[in-house]
Write an enzyme that holds these catalytic residues in place. Structure first.
Site, short mmCIF file in Angstrom:
data_model
loop_
_atom_site.label_atom_id
_atom_site.label_comp_id
_atom_site.label_asym_id
_atom_site.label_seq_id
_atom_site.Cartn_x
_atom_site.Cartn_y
_atom_site.Cartn_z
N LYS A 121 -0.71 -13.15 20.20
CA LYS A 121 -1.24 -13.00 18.84
C LYS A 121 -2.76 -13.16 18.78
O LYS A 121 -3.31 -13.71 17.84
CB LYS A 121 -0.55 -14.01 17.90
CG LYS A 121 0.95 -13.75 17.81
CD LYS A 121 1.69 -14.87 17.12
CE LYS A 121 3.19 -14.60 17.19
NZ LYS A 121 4.00 -15.73 16.72
N GLU A 151 0.86 -1.19 0.00
CA GLU A 151 0.00 0.00 0.00
C GLU A 151 0.90 1.24 0.00
O GLU A 151 1.07 1.93 1.01
CB GLU A 151 -0.93 0.00 1.22
CG GLU A 151 -2.01 1.06 1.15
CD GLU A 151 -2.94 1.05 2.35
OE1 GLU A 151 -3.82 1.92 2.40
OE2 GLU A 151 -2.78 0.19 3.23
N ASP A 206 8.14 -10.54 14.05
CA ASP A 206 7.09 -11.53 13.83
C ASP A 206 5.81 -10.77 13.50
O ASP A 206 5.17 -10.20 14.38
CB ASP A 206 6.91 -12.38 15.09
CG ASP A 206 5.92 -13.53 14.89
OD1 ASP A 206 5.13 -13.47 13.93
OD2 ASP A 206 5.93 -14.47 15.71
N HIS A 216 -5.59 9.37 -2.32
CA HIS A 216 -5.19 7.98 -2.48
C HIS A 216 -5.03 7.63 -3.96
O HIS A 216 -4.03 7.02 -4.37
CB HIS A 216 -6.24 7.06 -1.83
CG HIS A 216 -5.66 5.81 -1.24
ND1 HIS A 216 -5.37 4.70 -1.98
CD2 HIS A 216 -5.31 5.50 0.04
CE1 HIS A 216 -4.88 3.76 -1.19
NE2 HIS A 216 -4.84 4.21 0.04
#
Length: 356
Positions: free
Chosen positions: A174, A43, A250, A345
């Site tokens: 997580k 992105e 990670d 954008h």
């Protein structure tokens, strides 16, 4: 790479900034430091968006002010008792013998130190959430290794406990949970800016009051009705994932890392804007940090210096928090003006394709 099944996936990466940042973890003894940051993302409009926040930081004397509030890694081990009464008695015994457990961890590791034991009882199940400092490592494996030794010692005490699991999900690793924000997991960092009204109008094309309003209405109220869990922000995950990928972290840890709260006030002096990230799970040593491009990035970020254990990881966490603030500030400012977000954008993506 000798393994024929292993290959590299290319992610576009750019250095953005520099960001002007102050605070003991980044600019000890100096008014501020100016550091560019690497962002790996598909992105690509994220780069100029963060860049706008970074350039605004350079207009302020102190730039982005930062503070590390806490740091720890946790592992919650699960024990099984015959009854809730037995579980509670065992929990008391574990708390009373904390010093023995602290000595056990210190004797078994150069860097891990046990700093807290937090028991929770559900029926006959005893969850013990161990918290450790882990130096410059994010500390997953270090905490697991220490927890194994602690479980073995506790089971040897004859408290009527059986092994349940090395990890009982109360850590919580997580997963988006409340416990990490309440009890802490990773580096807890706050980044803040006080932007004069003139700069808000000229650079962000909005006002301090509009920014304060959108933070309340979108981030706080909108997140609440969505059922967000200790999280009220626009897009922390965008900046964090890009930074994590570029520095060998990670990436799955953005699940909890992106939980955080943006807060703003319209003050007489200008816009007060802050980002609170209570559990940034990052490190400068460990898995992934040996790769050449990661090592080079950490070197350029100043996270390979000879410092006290933990200092390089705190520096990295502060850089991430400041980067999150830059991207959050820029996106929210665009959303105060109808049509600006999408128009910008599309323009950025078109420019990116033309230059590719």
């Amino acid at each position: 790479m000798n393994d024929p099944g292993t290959f590299s996936t290319e992610v576009p990466t750019r250095w953005v900034g520099p960001l002007r940042i102050s605070g003991d973890a980044i600019a000890k003894g100096e008014p501020y430091a100016e550091v560019s940051v690497p962002l790996a993302t598909y992105e690509t409009p994220l780069w100029p968006s963060v860049g706008r926040g970074a350039s605004i930081s350079r207009e302020l004397d102190a730039g982005i002010r930062t503070v590390v509030v806490d740091e720890r890694m946790t592992r919650s081990s699960l024990f099984v008792a015959d009854s809730a009464i037995g579980a509670e008695a065992a929990a008391r015994a574990i708390r009373e013998r904390l010093s023995e457990l602290e000595q056990l961890v210190a004797a078994d590791s150069r860097h891990a130190r046990l700093i807290e034991v937090h028991p929770e009882i559900v029926g006959n199940l005893l969850f013990v959430r161990f918290a450790f400092t882990t130096g410059d490592a994010s500390g997953h494996n270090m905490a697991t290794k220490a927890a194994e030794a602690l479980m073995e010692r506790i089971l040897s005490w004859g408290l009527g406990l059986d092994y349940g699991s090395i990890s009982g999900n109360y850590c919580s690793d997580k997963k988006a949970t409340a416990v990490n924000g309440i009890l802490g997991r990773g580096r807890s960092v706050v980044a803040e800016m006080l932007i004069p009204h003139e700069v808000v109008g000229r650079r962000l094309r909005t006002t301090a009051q509009q920014m304060a309003d959108i933070v309340v209405r979108k981030n706080l109220v909108g997140s609440t009705i969505a059922g967000a869990l200790r999280s009220a922000n626009a897009h922390y995950a965008n900046m964090l994932l890009a930074f994590y990928l570029a520095t060998g972290q990670d990436a799955a840890n953005i699940v909890e890392g992106s939980q955080g709260i943006t807060y703003a006030e319209a003050r007489e002096e200008g816009l007060y804007f802050s980002c609170t990230l209570p559990h940034l799970i990052v490190g400068t040593v460990g898995n992934g940090k040996h790769l050449a491009h990661v090592d080079a990035a950490l070197e350029r970020l100043g996270c390979r210096e000879e410092r006290e254990p933990g200092a390089n990881a705190r520096r990295l966490a502060v850089l991430m928090a400041a980067t999150v603030l830059c991207g959050e500030l820029s996106l929210l400012a665009a959303q105060t003006n109808p049509g600006e977000l999408m128009q910008t954008h599309l323009l950025m993506e078109r420019k990116g394709r033309q230059s590719a």
